[in-house]
Design an enzyme around this catalytic site. Structure first.
Site, PDB file in Angstrom:
ATOM      1  N   LEU A   1       0.829  -1.197   0.000  1.00 53.16           N
ATOM      2  CA  LEU A   1       0.000   0.000   0.000  1.00 53.16           C
ATOM      3  C   LEU A   1       0.865   1.249   0.000  1.00 53.16           C
ATOM      4  O   LEU A   1       1.918   1.278   0.645  1.00 53.16           O
ATOM      5  CB  LEU A   1      -0.899   0.033   1.238  1.00 53.16           C
ATOM      6  CG  LEU A   1      -1.844  -1.143   1.404  1.00 53.16           C
ATOM      7  CD1 LEU A   1      -1.283  -2.146   2.376  1.00 53.16           C
ATOM      8  CD2 LEU A   1      -3.193  -0.675   1.851  1.00 53.16           C
ATOM      9  N   CYS A   2       0.410   2.236  -0.726  1.00 50.49           N
ATOM     10  CA  CYS A   2       0.941   3.589  -0.612  1.00 50.49           C
ATOM     11  C   CYS A   2      -0.272   4.494  -0.802  1.00 50.49           C
ATOM     12  O   CYS A   2      -1.402   4.008  -0.784  1.00 50.49           O
ATOM     13  CB  CYS A   2       2.076   3.853  -1.600  1.00 50.49           C
ATOM     14  SG  CYS A   2       1.645   3.822  -3.348  1.00 50.49           S
TER      15      CYS A   2
END
Length: 152
Positions: free
Chosen positions: A65-66
């Site tokens: 995730l970012c």
């Protein structure tokens, strides 16, 4: 299943929530960080080690995730053997595994709600590569590119 998970500051809160849910479902979760919310961290610092672990078989699948999921997928795909894709829906998360042998699911902590992300994760983890001849042929072309051999 042994699952690697990692996120920068943009996906940190969602990573923590998804990791908790994965453990509740009986999965072994390997956290590649960040382990604290740091607004100055960089997604490659988590994406690359996780992608290497997936490619080496140390974890069976990965979740990255970012903020948008784009940077994490770009970084992870630089590792030979990592097949990462940004997904916003459960169909793509499942189909990416079935057709393309995707082994890393990328999500945007700022663009995807937690429940939609959880649906994506569940479909990603429950899917299996079909092994159909056309899918193996296409995957072989990708592997040739990784090896520096022109696919066409």
């Amino acid at each position: 299943m042994r699952i690697g998970i990692g996120a920068d500051h943009g996906g940190f809160a969602m990573k923590e929530e998804l990791a908790r849910k994965l453990v509740e479902q009986g999965h072994e979760v390997v956290d590649f960080g960040n382990r604290v919310h740091d607004p100055d961290d960089d997604y490659p610092d988590f994406a690359i080690p996780l992608a290497r672990a997936v490619a080496a078989g140390h974890v069976q699948r990965g979740i990255l995730l970012c903020g948008s999921g784009v940077g994490a997928s770009v970084a992870a795909n630089k590792v030979a053997g990592a097949r990462a894709a940004l997904c916003h829906d459960d169909y793509s998360a499942r189909q990416g595994v079935e057709d393309d042998d995707m082994n890393i699911l990328c999500l945007g902590g700022r663009t995807t709600g937690t429940e939609v992300a959880w649906d994506c994760v569940r479909n990603f983890l429950s899917a299996s590569f079909s092994g159909a001849a056309r899918h193996r042929r296409r995957l072989e072309k990708v592997k040739q590119l990784e090896a520096g051999v022109a696919a066409n």
